[in-house]
Scaffold this motif. Structure first.
Motif, PDB file in Angstrom:
ATOM      1  N   MET A   1      -2.329   7.378  -2.285  1.00 35.75           N
ATOM      2  CA  MET A   1      -3.276   6.693  -1.420  1.00 35.75           C
ATOM      3  C   MET A   1      -3.144   5.192  -1.597  1.00 35.75           C
ATOM      4  N   ASN A   2      -3.308   4.498  -0.506  1.00 32.59           N
ATOM      5  CA  ASN A   2      -3.306   3.047  -0.538  1.00 32.59           C
ATOM      6  C   ASN A   2      -4.739   2.534  -0.500  1.00 32.59           C
ATOM      7  N   TYR A   3      -4.919   1.309  -0.882  1.00 34.01           N
ATOM      8  CA  TYR A   3      -6.242   0.700  -0.907  1.00 34.01           C
ATOM      9  C   TYR A   3      -6.913   0.734   0.472  1.00 34.01           C
ATOM     10  N   ASN A   4      -6.163   0.576   1.513  1.00 36.27           N
ATOM     11  CA  ASN A   4      -6.717   0.526   2.868  1.00 36.27           C
ATOM     12  C   ASN A   4      -6.922   1.894   3.502  1.00 36.27           C
ATOM     13  N   ASP A   5      -6.488   2.939   2.832  1.00 35.19           N
ATOM     14  CA  ASP A   5      -6.692   4.285   3.374  1.00 35.19           C
ATOM     15  C   ASP A   5      -8.185   4.591   3.464  1.00 35.19           C
ATOM     16  N   LYS A   6      -8.554   5.242   4.542  1.00 36.12           N
ATOM     17  CA  LYS A   6      -9.956   5.634   4.721  1.00 36.12           C
ATOM     18  C   LYS A   6     -10.164   7.022   4.125  1.00 36.12           C
ATOM     19  N   VAL A   7     -11.242   7.174   3.400  1.00 37.14           N
ATOM     20  CA  VAL A   7     -11.581   8.450   2.776  1.00 37.14           C
ATOM     21  C   VAL A   7     -12.993   8.829   3.205  1.00 37.14           C
TER      22      VAL A   7
END
Length: 86
Positions: A1-7
């Motif tokens: 996962m990247n920092y900008n990924d939405k969860v």
């Protein structure tokens, strides 16, 4: 996962006090949605809808009494009540 990924985390509990404090601190959760149990008229409508196909002699007053006695019940509780009562 990247920092900008939405969860999206969707969870439910009947006791918010038992939720791990790690989730509640530092604004980790953007939204906390509280769903209240249905009101008396909604419990009555739910009871009437669930029982409509079952041969019964319940009157409108009977439904009122059942709805009053089921204060605090959520829809799932009422479904279980009907399911195990017939």
């Amino acid at each position: 996962m990247n920092y900008n990924d939405k969860v999206v985390l969707l969870t439910s509990t009947q006791n918010i006090d038992k939720l791990d404090n790690e989730f509640k601190k530092n604004s980790r959760l953007d939204y906390n949605i509280t769903l209240m149990p249905p009101k008396q008229k909604d419990r009555k409508a739910l009871l009437m809808n669930l029982i409509k196909d079952i041969n019964n002699t319940l009157t409108d007053e009977d439904y009122e009494i059942l709805a009053d006695k089921s204060h605090g019940f959520v829809a799932g509780d009422i479904v279980q009540l009907i399911k195990y009562s017939i």
